[in-house]
Design a protein around this motif. Sequence first.
Motif, PDB file in Angstrom:
ATOM      1  N   GLU A   1     -22.326 -52.825-165.066  1.00  0.00           N
ATOM      2  CA  GLU A   1     -20.802 -53.543-165.039  1.00  0.00           C
ATOM      3  C   GLU A   1     -19.884 -52.442-164.693  1.00  0.00           C
ATOM      4  N   SER A   2     -20.145 -51.032-164.788  1.00  0.00           N
ATOM      5  CA  SER A   2     -19.039 -50.247-164.352  1.00  0.00           C
ATOM      6  C   SER A   2     -18.917 -49.939-162.920  1.00  0.00           C
ATOM      7  N   LEU A   3     -19.908 -50.468-161.984  1.00  0.00           N
ATOM      8  CA  LEU A   3     -20.011 -50.134-160.763  1.00  0.00           C
ATOM      9  C   LEU A   3     -18.682 -50.889-160.081  1.00  0.00           C
ATOM     10  N   ASP A   4     -18.249 -49.837-158.911  1.00  0.00           N
ATOM     11  CA  ASP A   4     -16.873 -50.411-158.418  1.00  0.00           C
ATOM     12  C   ASP A   4     -17.232 -51.293-157.370  1.00  0.00           C
ATOM     13  N   LYS A   5     -17.082 -52.649-157.477  1.00  0.00           N
ATOM     14  CA  LYS A   5     -17.348 -53.633-156.574  1.00  0.00           C
ATOM     15  C   LYS A   5     -16.461 -53.435-155.186  1.00  0.00           C
ATOM     16  N   ASN A   6     -15.494 -52.791-155.120  1.00  0.00           N
ATOM     17  CA  ASN A   6     -14.668 -52.565-153.992  1.00  0.00           C
ATOM     18  C   ASN A   6     -15.099 -51.543-153.010  1.00  0.00           C
ATOM     19  N   SER A   7     -16.121 -50.481-153.778  1.00  0.00           N
ATOM     20  CA  SER A   7     -16.611 -49.515-153.074  1.00  0.00           C
ATOM     21  C   SER A   7     -17.558 -49.819-151.583  1.00  0.00           C
ATOM     22  N   LYS A   8     -17.538 -49.185-150.873  1.00  0.00           N
ATOM     23  CA  LYS A   8     -18.255 -49.476-149.637  1.00  0.00           C
ATOM     24  C   LYS A   8     -19.746 -49.474-149.863  1.00  0.00           C
ATOM     25  N   MET A   9     -20.193 -48.654-150.666  1.00  0.00           N
ATOM     26  CA  MET A   9     -21.802 -48.495-150.996  1.00  0.00           C
ATOM     27  C   MET A   9     -21.818 -49.236-152.408  1.00  0.00           C
ATOM     28  N   TYR A  10     -21.123 -50.121-152.824  1.00  0.00           N
ATOM     29  CA  TYR A  10     -21.316 -51.038-154.038  1.00  0.00           C
ATOM     30  C   TYR A  10     -22.831 -51.576-154.360  1.00  0.00           C
ATOM     31  N   THR A  11     -23.163 -52.371-152.829  1.00  0.00           N
ATOM     32  CA  THR A  11     -24.365 -53.039-153.049  1.00  0.00           C
ATOM     33  C   THR A  11     -25.686 -51.998-152.864  1.00  0.00           C
ATOM     34  N   ARG A  12     -25.406 -50.756-152.471  1.00  0.00           N
ATOM     35  CA  ARG A  12     -26.495 -49.829-152.402  1.00  0.00           C
ATOM     36  C   ARG A  12     -26.539 -49.441-153.680  1.00  0.00           C
ATOM     37  N   ASN A  13     -25.433 -49.007-154.358  1.00  0.00           N
ATOM     38  CA  ASN A  13     -25.549 -48.450-155.553  1.00  0.00           C
ATOM     39  C   ASN A  13     -26.117 -49.553-156.797  1.00  0.00           C
ATOM     40  N   ARG A  14     -25.879 -50.660-156.603  1.00  0.00           N
ATOM     41  CA  ARG A  14     -26.292 -51.671-157.430  1.00  0.00           C
ATOM     42  C   ARG A  14     -27.877 -51.729-157.388  1.00  0.00           C
TER      43      ARG A  14
ATOM     44  N   ASN B   1     -31.937 -57.427-151.549  1.00  0.00           N
ATOM     45  CA  ASN B   1     -31.483 -58.329-150.489  1.00  0.00           C
ATOM     46  C   ASN B   1     -30.089 -58.321-150.262  1.00  0.00           C
ATOM     47  N   GLU B   2     -29.145 -58.422-151.111  1.00  0.00           N
ATOM     48  CA  GLU B   2     -27.766 -58.261-150.599  1.00  0.00           C
ATOM     49  C   GLU B   2     -27.716 -56.985-149.877  1.00  0.00           C
ATOM     50  N   TYR B   3     -27.874 -55.954-150.441  1.00  0.00           N
ATOM     51  CA  TYR B   3     -27.960 -54.507-149.870  1.00  0.00           C
ATOM     52  C   TYR B   3     -28.230 -54.623-148.305  1.00  0.00           C
ATOM     53  N   VAL B   4     -29.454 -55.087-148.107  1.00  0.00           N
ATOM     54  CA  VAL B   4     -30.242 -55.145-146.796  1.00  0.00           C
ATOM     55  C   VAL B   4     -29.441 -55.839-145.825  1.00  0.00           C
TER      56      VAL B   4
ATOM     57  N   GLU C   1     -32.190 -48.883-137.544  1.00  0.00           N
ATOM     58  CA  GLU C   1     -31.879 -47.925-136.662  1.00  0.00           C
ATOM     59  C   GLU C   1     -32.530 -46.418-137.369  1.00  0.00           C
ATOM     60  N   HIS C   2     -32.547 -46.198-138.622  1.00  0.00           N
ATOM     61  CA  HIS C   2     -33.026 -44.796-139.199  1.00  0.00           C
ATOM     62  C   HIS C   2     -34.568 -44.914-139.823  1.00  0.00           C
ATOM     63  N   ASP C   3     -34.902 -46.273-139.771  1.00  0.00           N
ATOM     64  CA  ASP C   3     -36.181 -46.358-140.416  1.00  0.00           C
ATOM     65  C   ASP C   3     -36.135 -45.752-141.959  1.00  0.00           C
ATOM     66  N   ALA C   4     -35.117 -45.995-142.550  1.00  0.00           N
ATOM     67  CA  ALA C   4     -34.982 -45.567-143.966  1.00  0.00           C
ATOM     68  C   ALA C   4     -34.337 -46.434-144.597  1.00  0.00           C
ATOM     69  N   LEU C   5     -34.649 -46.925-145.864  1.00  0.00           N
ATOM     70  CA  LEU C   5     -34.018 -47.859-146.577  1.00  0.00           C
ATOM     71  C   LEU C   5     -32.996 -47.490-147.164  1.00  0.00           C
ATOM     72  N   TRP C   6     -32.640 -46.364-147.803  1.00  0.00           N
ATOM     73  CA  TRP C   6     -31.493 -45.859-148.450  1.00  0.00           C
ATOM     74  C   TRP C   6     -30.254 -45.150-147.675  1.00  0.00           C
ATOM     75  N   LEU C   7     -29.225 -45.598-147.477  1.00  0.00           N
ATOM     76  CA  LEU C   7     -28.351 -44.725-146.640  1.00  0.00           C
ATOM     77  C   LEU C   7     -27.019 -44.115-147.318  1.00  0.00           C
ATOM     78  N   ASN C   8     -26.492 -42.917-146.887  1.00  0.00           N
ATOM     79  CA  ASN C   8     -25.554 -42.304-147.596  1.00  0.00           C
ATOM     80  C   ASN C   8     -24.163 -43.023-147.099  1.00  0.00           C
ATOM     81  N   HIS C   9     -23.069 -42.211-147.579  1.00  0.00           N
ATOM     82  CA  HIS C   9     -21.731 -42.765-147.352  1.00  0.00           C
ATOM     83  C   HIS C   9     -21.395 -42.948-145.893  1.00  0.00           C
ATOM     84  N   ASN C  10     -22.292 -42.170-145.185  1.00  0.00           N
ATOM     85  CA  ASN C  10     -21.943 -41.824-143.538  1.00  0.00           C
ATOM     86  C   ASN C  10     -22.887 -42.894-142.832  1.00  0.00           C
TER      87      ASN C  10
END
Length: 297
Positions: free
Chosen positions: A122-135, A189-192, A201-210
């Motif tokens: 519940e504490s996750l910042d929904k306005n963050s660019k990486m919210y869906t990844r973090n969740r 599903n939401e993140y993907v 492109e990177h053939d990697a499921l998890w991406l960093n902020h860049n």
Amino acid sequence: MRRMSLEKQFLELLTHQKRYSEHTVRSYEKDLEMFNVFLSNEHLTFDTFQFQDARNFLSFLYDQGLKKSSVSRKISCLRSFYNYLIRNGHIEKNPFLNVPFPKEEQHLPDFLFENQINELLESLDKNSKMYTRNRAILELFYATGIRSEELLTLTLDRIDLKMGIIKVTGKGKKDRLVPLNEHATDAINEYVEIFKDKIIEHDALWLNHNLRPLTDRGLRYVVNDLMKKSAIQTGLHPHALRHTFATHMLNSGADIRAVQELLGHESLSTTQKYTHLSREQLRREYLNAHPSNRRDD
């Protein structure tokens, strides 16, 4: 120069053939560096170091104020390194073969209570660019109990969101199928959907902020940062979420052998530590809740 060359070859082997995690390889590299310091101080080389020198080496390690767990890892690292040297014909005997591991203090693993998991999500910042990844990361850790390196090596072709299942490559390169719950499936599903182009492109499921592949170090930073922002006990690591999964499963009545299979444990005894934790939690709940424990004599 020969020693450094062999060490680098050994670390390359761990990285590319043994598929050790980035974190483990970095730790082994530091272990070898510390061993080199000891050799230099004692005017020894890796091939003149003998079993009888091991006691001095252990004293050297304890003088650094290291925990028993760290000493054990260094022994394991050097035992593996010398086995590598033997296989390649550089030496004949492994001086660490019979060096005993220090007996470690028994302790219960870190884990979160159910209300803390809810607070964390519940504490996750929904306005963050990486919210869906973090969740998605948190939901997946909690839903499956997979290891950090198992999470990081996931690719799209190893996830079946319709069936709610993932194919995980664990220790020893052994594959296992792990089911997903609805929360994890929806989060992934939401993140993907948002980052699919970069994921492909990177053939990697998890991406960093860049929007480049997330590393082991990056993952630990992300999880620790999320816990800090949620006001949950800091210093917890991704593995704490694995511990949480196991503890909650057993507390809810799951069969221990099923949990063993889900976690990818070779030995049932490894899984059993979570039953000890569950019993301790049960005892605390009893002492806190039963009226007799609050009654004056």
